[in-house]
Structures are given as C-alpha cells and as structure tokens.
Design an enzyme around this catalytic site. Structure first.
Site, PDB file in Angstrom:
ATOM      1  N   LYS A 234      -5.882   6.235  11.884  1.00 16.88           N
ATOM      2  CA  LYS A 234      -4.768   5.306  11.831  1.00 16.88           C
ATOM      3  C   LYS A 234      -4.918   4.398  10.603  1.00 16.88           C
ATOM      4  O   LYS A 234      -6.013   3.981  10.270  1.00 16.88           O
ATOM      5  CB  LYS A 234      -4.808   4.464  13.101  1.00 16.88           C
ATOM      6  CG  LYS A 234      -3.489   3.913  13.418  1.00 16.88           C
ATOM      7  CD  LYS A 234      -3.501   3.288  14.776  1.00 16.88           C
ATOM      8  CE  LYS A 234      -2.427   2.267  14.711  1.00 16.88           C
ATOM      9  NZ  LYS A 234      -2.602   1.001  15.064  1.00 16.88           N
TER      10      LYS A 234
ATOM     11  N   HIS B  33      -3.368  -4.396  16.017  1.00 14.62           N
ATOM     12  CA  HIS B  33      -4.174  -5.318  15.204  1.00 14.62           C
ATOM     13  C   HIS B  33      -5.539  -5.628  15.796  1.00 14.62           C
ATOM     14  O   HIS B  33      -6.341  -6.325  15.186  1.00 14.62           O
ATOM     15  CB  HIS B  33      -3.379  -6.607  14.937  1.00 14.62           C
ATOM     16  CG  HIS B  33      -2.126  -6.335  14.168  1.00 14.62           C
ATOM     17  ND1 HIS B  33      -0.922  -6.074  14.769  1.00 14.62           N
ATOM     18  CD2 HIS B  33      -1.917  -6.216  12.829  1.00 14.62           C
ATOM     19  CE1 HIS B  33      -0.010  -5.820  13.839  1.00 14.62           C
ATOM     20  NE2 HIS B  33      -0.585  -5.895  12.659  1.00 14.62           N
TER      21      HIS B  33
ATOM     22  N   CYS C 194       1.663  -8.786  14.368  1.00 12.48           N
ATOM     23  CA  CYS C 194       3.004  -8.192  14.523  1.00 12.48           C
ATOM     24  C   CYS C 194       4.088  -9.224  14.291  1.00 12.48           C
ATOM     25  O   CYS C 194       5.257  -8.856  14.163  1.00 12.48           O
ATOM     26  CB  CYS C 194       3.230  -7.670  15.936  1.00 12.48           C
ATOM     27  SG  CYS C 194       2.066  -6.457  16.509  1.00 12.48           S
TER      28      CYS C 194
ATOM     29  N   CYS D  13       1.363 -12.136  19.065  1.00 18.40           N
ATOM     30  CA  CYS D  13       0.436 -11.518  18.109  1.00 18.40           C
ATOM     31  C   CYS D  13       0.887 -11.868  16.698  1.00 18.40           C
ATOM     32  O   CYS D  13       1.998 -11.506  16.288  1.00 18.40           O
ATOM     33  CB  CYS D  13       0.391 -10.001  18.280  1.00 18.40           C
ATOM     34  SG  CYS D  13      -0.538  -9.205  16.962  1.00 18.40           S
TER      35      CYS D  13
ATOM     36  N   CYS E 283      -3.960  -6.614  21.022  1.00 17.28           N
ATOM     37  CA  CYS E 283      -2.801  -5.869  20.506  1.00 17.28           C
ATOM     38  C   CYS E 283      -3.324  -4.523  19.980  1.00 17.28           C
ATOM     39  O   CYS E 283      -4.284  -4.497  19.221  1.00 17.28           O
ATOM     40  CB  CYS E 283      -2.158  -6.666  19.372  1.00 17.28           C
ATOM     41  SG  CYS E 283      -1.153  -5.652  18.292  1.00 17.28           S
TER      42      CYS E 283
ATOM     43  N   HIS F 147       3.712   1.602   2.368  1.00 23.78           N
ATOM     44  CA  HIS F 147       4.945   0.880   2.049  1.00 23.78           C
ATOM     45  C   HIS F 147       5.725   1.695   1.017  1.00 23.78           C
ATOM     46  O   HIS F 147       6.951   1.773   1.059  1.00 23.78           O
ATOM     47  CB  HIS F 147       4.654  -0.493   1.430  1.00 23.78           C
ATOM     48  CG  HIS F 147       4.007  -1.469   2.363  1.00 23.78           C
ATOM     49  ND1 HIS F 147       3.068  -2.382   1.952  1.00 23.78           N
ATOM     50  CD2 HIS F 147       4.171  -1.685   3.686  1.00 23.78           C
ATOM     51  CE1 HIS F 147       2.680  -3.110   2.981  1.00 23.78           C
ATOM     52  NE2 HIS F 147       3.333  -2.706   4.046  1.00 23.78           N
TER      53      HIS F 147
ATOM     54  N   LYS G 179      -5.344  -2.200   7.835  1.00 21.30           N
ATOM     55  CA  LYS G 179      -5.947  -2.941   6.743  1.00 21.30           C
ATOM     56  C   LYS G 179      -7.393  -3.267   7.070  1.00 21.30           C
ATOM     57  O   LYS G 179      -8.239  -3.361   6.201  1.00 21.30           O
ATOM     58  CB  LYS G 179      -5.137  -4.190   6.465  1.00 21.30           C
ATOM     59  CG  LYS G 179      -3.825  -3.841   5.815  1.00 21.30           C
ATOM     60  CD  LYS G 179      -2.807  -4.928   5.963  1.00 21.30           C
ATOM     61  CE  LYS G 179      -1.424  -4.383   5.647  1.00 21.30           C
ATOM     62  NZ  LYS G 179      -0.385  -5.267   6.133  1.00 21.30           N
TER      63      LYS G 179
ATOM     64  N   HIS H 263       0.842  -1.198   0.000  1.00 18.07           N
ATOM     65  CA  HIS H 263       0.000   0.000   0.000  1.00 18.07           C
ATOM     66  C   HIS H 263       0.875   1.245   0.000  1.00 18.07           C
ATOM     67  O   HIS H 263       2.097   1.169   0.048  1.00 18.07           O
ATOM     68  CB  HIS H 263      -1.035  -0.028   1.119  1.00 18.07           C
ATOM     69  CG  HIS H 263      -0.502  -0.385   2.462  1.00 18.07           C
ATOM     70  ND1 HIS H 263       0.365   0.421   3.127  1.00 18.07           N
ATOM     71  CD2 HIS H 263      -0.718  -1.467   3.257  1.00 18.07           C
ATOM     72  CE1 HIS H 263       0.662  -0.125   4.284  1.00 18.07           C
ATOM     73  NE2 HIS H 263       0.027  -1.280   4.393  1.00 18.07           N
TER      74      HIS H 263
HETATM   75  N1  MSP Z   1       8.163  -8.088   7.241  1.00 19.17           N
HETATM   76  C1  MSP Z   1       8.368  -7.085   8.220  1.00 19.17           C
HETATM   77  C2  MSP Z   1       9.686  -6.371   8.012  1.00 19.17           C
HETATM   78  C3  MSP Z   1      10.888  -7.255   7.981  1.00 19.17           C
HETATM   79  S1  MSP Z   1      12.354  -6.352   7.692  1.00 19.17           S
HETATM   80  C4  MSP Z   1      13.597  -7.489   7.888  1.00 19.17           C
HETATM   81  C5  MSP Z   1       7.230  -6.052   8.173  1.00 19.17           C
HETATM   82  N2  MSP Z   1       6.556  -5.947   7.020  1.00 19.17           N
HETATM   83  S2  MSP Z   1       5.336  -4.935   6.750  1.00 19.17           S
HETATM   84  O1  MSP Z   1       4.790  -5.322   5.462  1.00 19.17           O
HETATM   85  O2  MSP Z   1       4.433  -4.906   7.825  1.00 19.17           O
HETATM   86  O3  MSP Z   1       5.981  -3.542   6.515  1.00 19.17           O
HETATM   87  C6  MSP Z   1       6.267  -2.669   7.559  1.00 19.17           C
HETATM   88  C7  MSP Z   1       6.766  -1.358   6.970  1.00 19.17           C
HETATM   89  O4  MSP Z   1       5.759  -0.756   6.153  1.00 19.17           O
HETATM   90  C8  MSP Z   1       7.066  -0.298   7.994  1.00 19.17           C
HETATM   91  O5  MSP Z   1       8.311  -0.418   8.617  1.00 19.17           O
HETATM   92  C9  MSP Z   1       7.001   0.938   7.131  1.00 19.17           C
HETATM   93  O6  MSP Z   1       8.184   1.036   6.395  1.00 19.17           O
HETATM   94  C10 MSP Z   1       5.846   0.661   6.229  1.00 19.17           C
HETATM   95  N3  MSP Z   1       4.583   1.183   6.792  1.00 19.17           N
HETATM   96  C11 MSP Z   1       3.495   0.457   7.129  1.00 19.17           C
HETATM   97  N4  MSP Z   1       2.495   1.308   7.532  1.00 19.17           N
HETATM   98  C12 MSP Z   1       2.934   2.590   7.485  1.00 19.17           C
HETATM   99  C13 MSP Z   1       2.356   3.862   7.719  1.00 19.17           C
HETATM  100  N5  MSP Z   1       1.117   4.008   8.134  1.00 19.17           N
HETATM  101  N6  MSP Z   1       3.129   4.962   7.488  1.00 19.17           N
HETATM  102  C14 MSP Z   1       4.431   4.858   7.051  1.00 19.17           C
HETATM  103  N7  MSP Z   1       5.002   3.678   6.831  1.00 19.17           N
HETATM  104  C15 MSP Z   1       4.322   2.522   7.069  1.00 19.17           C
HETATM  105  O7  MSP Z   1       7.036  -5.359   9.139  1.00 19.17           O
END
Ligand code: MSP
Length: 525
Positions: A317, A169, A130, A127, A166, A22, A320, A19
């Site tokens: 916030k 989530h 997470c 969780c 959590c 990311h 998903k 999304h």
């Molecule tokens: N798979 C783990 C990361 C492993 S790294 C060795 C993970 N994945 S995730 O798909 O949940 O991605 C998390 C990342 O997505 C966050 O660290 C951030 O970079 C990005 N974001 C997710 N939601 C976000 C916001 N609402 N705002 C900004 N960045 C966000 O965790």
C-alpha cells in the site's frame, strides 16, 4: 461556436510534495483536456493546492516555520512539479488566496440564509490524516508491538498495546468535543436520490456509483462545517470565532476559479464542470457532500465524476509513512515522462486498482514505444532518405485507420484511455507486419521497383502520421518531434489552435530530409 470543457484534479494537500500517485490523476486530466482542446473545445483545466488544513499547520510547526512561509514553499514545489511534467493546466489556485476566501464566505452566508447551517455541540472522532470524521466501524485494531492491523471483533481485548486506528493513517483518531456549525445534509437525501436517478452517468465507473447510491440510501447525517479549536482557515461570516471545515472550503475551489479566474475575467460559462477526476478515497465528498452543498448555495451540479482506483507499489500500500511514495520528477528524469504515462494509462483501465512495477513499466515502454513505434519510424526515415525524393500520395486503403480514428474518438470521450493505447499499438503491429511482408528494404535495391517502393513507404508514413495524431494527447512533445521528422513543422501549432480534424485528411506529400536523433531509446531492465 466552441463547446466548453472544464476538468479538475483533486486539490492536493501540501503537507507533502506531489508524489507519483498524484501525478496519475493529473496525467489523466491532462490527456483528456489536450484531446478536447485539439478537438476544437474551449478548455479549462484547474489544478491546485489545499492549504487550510490542520495537517499543513502541524507540518509547518514540525519544520519550525511560519505557516505562510511553509505554504509558499510547498505551493511553489507543487507548481514546479506540474510545470516540469508539462501538465497543461490553465488555472492554478491556492486556498489561502483572497479570491477563494471571498467566495467561500459568500457561499457560507447563502447556505446560512437558507437555514441549511445550524449550531450544535457534539463529540466526535476525527482523523487528521483523512481530515474526516470516523465511526467505530471505520477503524481497525493496531497491535503497537508488532505493528500489525486486524479487524475488530468482540473477542479482541483493547489495551494500551491494542488500539483502534484509522486504517489509512494508522493513527488513533482525536476525540473532539466542541460547539460547531452543522450543514443539514440529511435534508438533501431525497434530492440526491432523484438526482442520481436522473443522471445515471454522474459517477463512473458504475460500481463506484452503486456504492455512493447505497451510502445515500441508508441515512445521511448532517456534518460539521466548522472548527472552534483551529485557528488557521477561512472564518465563518456569521461567526468569526470559528473557521471553515477544510472540505467545505476546498470543494468550492472548483467554483472560485470560474467566478474569479486567473485571467481576471469571468469564467462562469465553464460551470458546471464537465469532469472532476478523483480517486476512490474522496468519492463520497464529491458525489454526496458536494452536490448537496451546491444545491444549497444555488449552483448547478457538475456533469460527471470520474473515479480512479489506487496504485500499490510492488503490492505494498502506498503510504507516506512507509516511504514508498515516488517523486515523479526524479522518476521521469531517470526514465521518461512517456514511460510513466504509457505505463499508468495502459496497465489498468481507469477505475481499477493496479500495482506499479518499474520492471513492467520498462518492458512495456521498450516493446511499444521503442520497438513497435520508433523502429518503424526509423525504418521509413532511413529508407526514404535513400530514395531522396518526396513521398507522393498514393491511393492506399484507409479503411483500418478510419476505424481506429473513429473508435479512438469514442474512447477518449468515454475515458477509455487504455483502449486508445491498446488499439493504436495493435494497429502498429499490423503496420509492422505489412512492412515485413512488403520488404521495402529489398524492393529499394531494384531500380524497376522504385515506384512500388515509394508507394510502400508512403503508405507506412501516412498510417504512422495518423497514429501520431491519436497518440498526441498522451505524448505531445515526442509526437511533435515525430511530425518534424516528416517535415510537418506546423502541426503542433495547428493542433493547439485549430482542429485535429483538419489534419486527418490524407497528407499529399512527405518531405523527409534528415535522419535526426533517436526519439525513443530502449532502457535496460
Ligand atoms: N485535499 C484533498 C482533496 C480535495 S478535492 C476538493 C485530498 N488531497 S490528497 O493530497 O490527499 O490527494 C488525494 C488524491 O491523490 C486522490 O484522490 C488521488 O487522486 C491521488 N492519490 C493518492 N494516492 C493514490 C494512489 N495510491 N493511487 C492513485 N491515486 C492516488 O484528498
């Protein structure tokens, strides 16, 4: 000799398509890598998917799909999004690949051999959202009827209706009791403290680093690195009945791509990585667990971790379950990638939290890219065509632009991307003022003022060219088109293969031959 610059995005879970949030981390990496690349560094930029997780398995089950079929589908969706957005990664890896399994098994064996891994039976709250352990104090209360959450206090009566969940989530953690293998994190407390002291820039910004330091100072608990109940994942080399905990597996991806890179060679010269870009949600995994794991497996520490804040959407916030996750491709198709990049990079400093508001994004785009930049470019083009002559070099003052270029270099190196943009658009404001004062559209009417007109137009053109060079890492496609308007057709190639600095000297002539298409159209709010 080129310096190396290795940067990584987090490795995204594949239980969802990427999304827009990311995309934020990926865009930051992309801009920084592009800057380093055109500044003569040898770059490596890795992005990827984190597949060995319980959530992926749950999602595949929900979709009635074979796990690998589901993962293949999601991995190609992720890759397509980054390709579509023009993210300039050099490596893409999936954690289900053999090269990664091999590496993780190698390091697990190393850690096991140094007595850093031991067996224990334990009970814990977990969780799945997470993929992390929870303690009581990490949870909040949820009223199932009203769907409201609130902090736990001794006055709260827990019931079937009021449960502990959590906060991210909104799900009750699972209680897991099983025999697991543990990593001796506690052994590394002193090592980490010394390491932080000797590397005061290890985590930026400082406030995030302070949180990490305080966390390590309290007490580090060993953590479980295996699962007995999961069947999907990388089997432990010393106990094939268990699979590796997703974080122990995922983090080592950063090394897999150096040891077994996409090009089939050896990229260990890129390790230690220069920069891991992550959001605050996963900073502990990166700044505490990761260095300890690396130390145990005899690898060097990464140089720096850049921690971003979180975006909310209209102050809600992002989650998903709330369906407020925006698809980056849809968004960019409707508006443009440059609108997204401009807004995300210039509305907050990296590290701060911010709110995403489409109206603001459009307003910023209209003001900065469509008006401030494009109007001016268009003016120079139209007026130059009237003179129908090459704009030859004049002795213009470069004082301001030299400062802008120098400051921008520093700001790129320190990840102050907002400052680079702010300074550039402020400079363009001044250039617009200069143009208004000099009135080339008046002087052009007077035959005797032809030379003066040429001088004015040359000055604006040259200053614009310098600003485009600074903006190139943010908006590479559009800047390339800008260069072409001034017949600087080989610029992209020079930038990609050579040296930005070669283009920063004064340009002798500009050849403006046609008006061409509009590059930044305004959007209605
Ligand atoms: N798979 C783990 C990361 C492993 S790294 C060795 C993970 N994945 S995730 O798909 O949940 O991605 C998390 C990342 O997505 C966050 O660290 C951030 O970079 C990005 N974001 C997710 N939601 C976000 C916001 N609402 N705002 C900004 N960045 C966000 O965790």
């Amino acid at each position: 000799m080129k310096n190396t610059f290795y940067t990584t995005t987090p490795i995204y879970y594949t239980n969802w398509i990427p999304h827009i949030w990311h995309a934020y981390t990926s865009l930051i990496c992309d801009i920084l890598t592009t800057y380093h690349k055109i500044s003569w560094d040898k770059v490596k930029f890795a992005t990827w998917v984190d597949e060995n997780s319980q959530k992926a398995l749950d999602k595949a089950n929900e979709a009635w799909m074979e796990i690998m079929q589901y993962l293949d589908m999601m991995a190609s969706k992720h890759k397509n999004v980054w390709d579509w957005l023009g993210i300039w990664y050099t490596d893409f890896i999936r954690t289900t690949e053999k090269r990664h399994h091999d590496l993780v098994r190698e390091v697990l064996q190393k850690c096991f051999d140094t007595w850093d891994i031991y067996e224990w039976v334990y009970e814990w709250m977990y969780c799945v959202g997470c993929e992390g352990f929870k303690k009581d104090e990490d949870l909040v209360c949820l009223n199932k009827t009203t769907n409201e959450t609130f902090e736990f206090s001794p006055k709260v009566k827990m019931s079937e209706n009021i449960i502990k969940v959590c906060p991210d989530h909104l799900k009750e953690p699972q209680i897991i009791k099983e025999k697991n293998w543990f990593f001796r994190l506690s052994k590394y407390q002193k090592y980490l403290q010394d390491f932080y002291k000797n590397n005061p820039d290890f985590v930026v910004p400082q406030n995030r680093f302070n949180e990490v330091i305080a966390f390590v100072e309290r007490w580090l608990e060993d953590f479980s690195i295996s699962r007995q109940s999961n069947t999907f994942g990388i089997k432990l080399p010393f106990d094939e009945t268990q699979v590796t905990y997703v974080w122990f597996d995922a983090l080592f991806n950063y090394i897999t791509l150096c040891k077994y890179p996409d090009n089939g060679g050896d990229d260990m010269m890129f390790w230690p990585a220069n920069l891991h870009v992550v959001a605050k949600d996963i900073i502990r995994f990166h700044a505490v667990f990761w260095p300890a794991m690396l130390k145990s497996a005899w690898y060097e520490m990464p140089k720096q971790i850049l921690t971003t804040g979180y975006f909310t959407l209209d102050w809600q916030k992002i989650s998903k379950s709330l369906w407020n996750a925006i698809d980056p491709v849809e968004f960019c198709e409707k508006y443009s990638k440059d609108l997204l990049t401009l807004y995300m990079m210039s509305s907050i400093n990296i590290g701060q939290d911010g709110d995403f508001n489409t109206k603001d994004a459009i307003n910023q785009y209209n003001a900065k890219l469509a008006n401030n930049l494009w109007n001016l470019v268009n003016r120079v083009v139209v007026l130059s065509l009237k003179i129908w002559w090459k704009l030859k070099s004049w002795d213009v003052s470069f004082l301001d632009i030299k400062k802008l270029t120098k400051d921008s270099n520093n700001n790129f190196k320190n990840y102050n991307l907002k400052q680079v943009l702010d300074d550039s658009f402020k400079f363009l404001d001044k250039l617009n003022d200069f143009t208004t004062k000099k009135e080339p559209w008046q002087t052009i009417k007077d035959e005797t003022k032809l030379e003066e007109t040429k001088e004015i137009l040359y000055t604006i053109a040259e200053w614009l060219r310098q600003v485009w060079l600074i903006l190139f890492p943010f908006f590479p496609e559009k800047m390339e088109e800008m260069f072409k308007k001034f017949w600087l057709n080989d610029y992209k190639e020079v930038l990609e293969n050579w040296w930005l600095i070669n283009l920063q000297n004064k340009q002798e002539t500009f050849n403006i031959l046609e008006k061409g298409s509009n590059l930044y159209d305004r959007f209605e709010v």
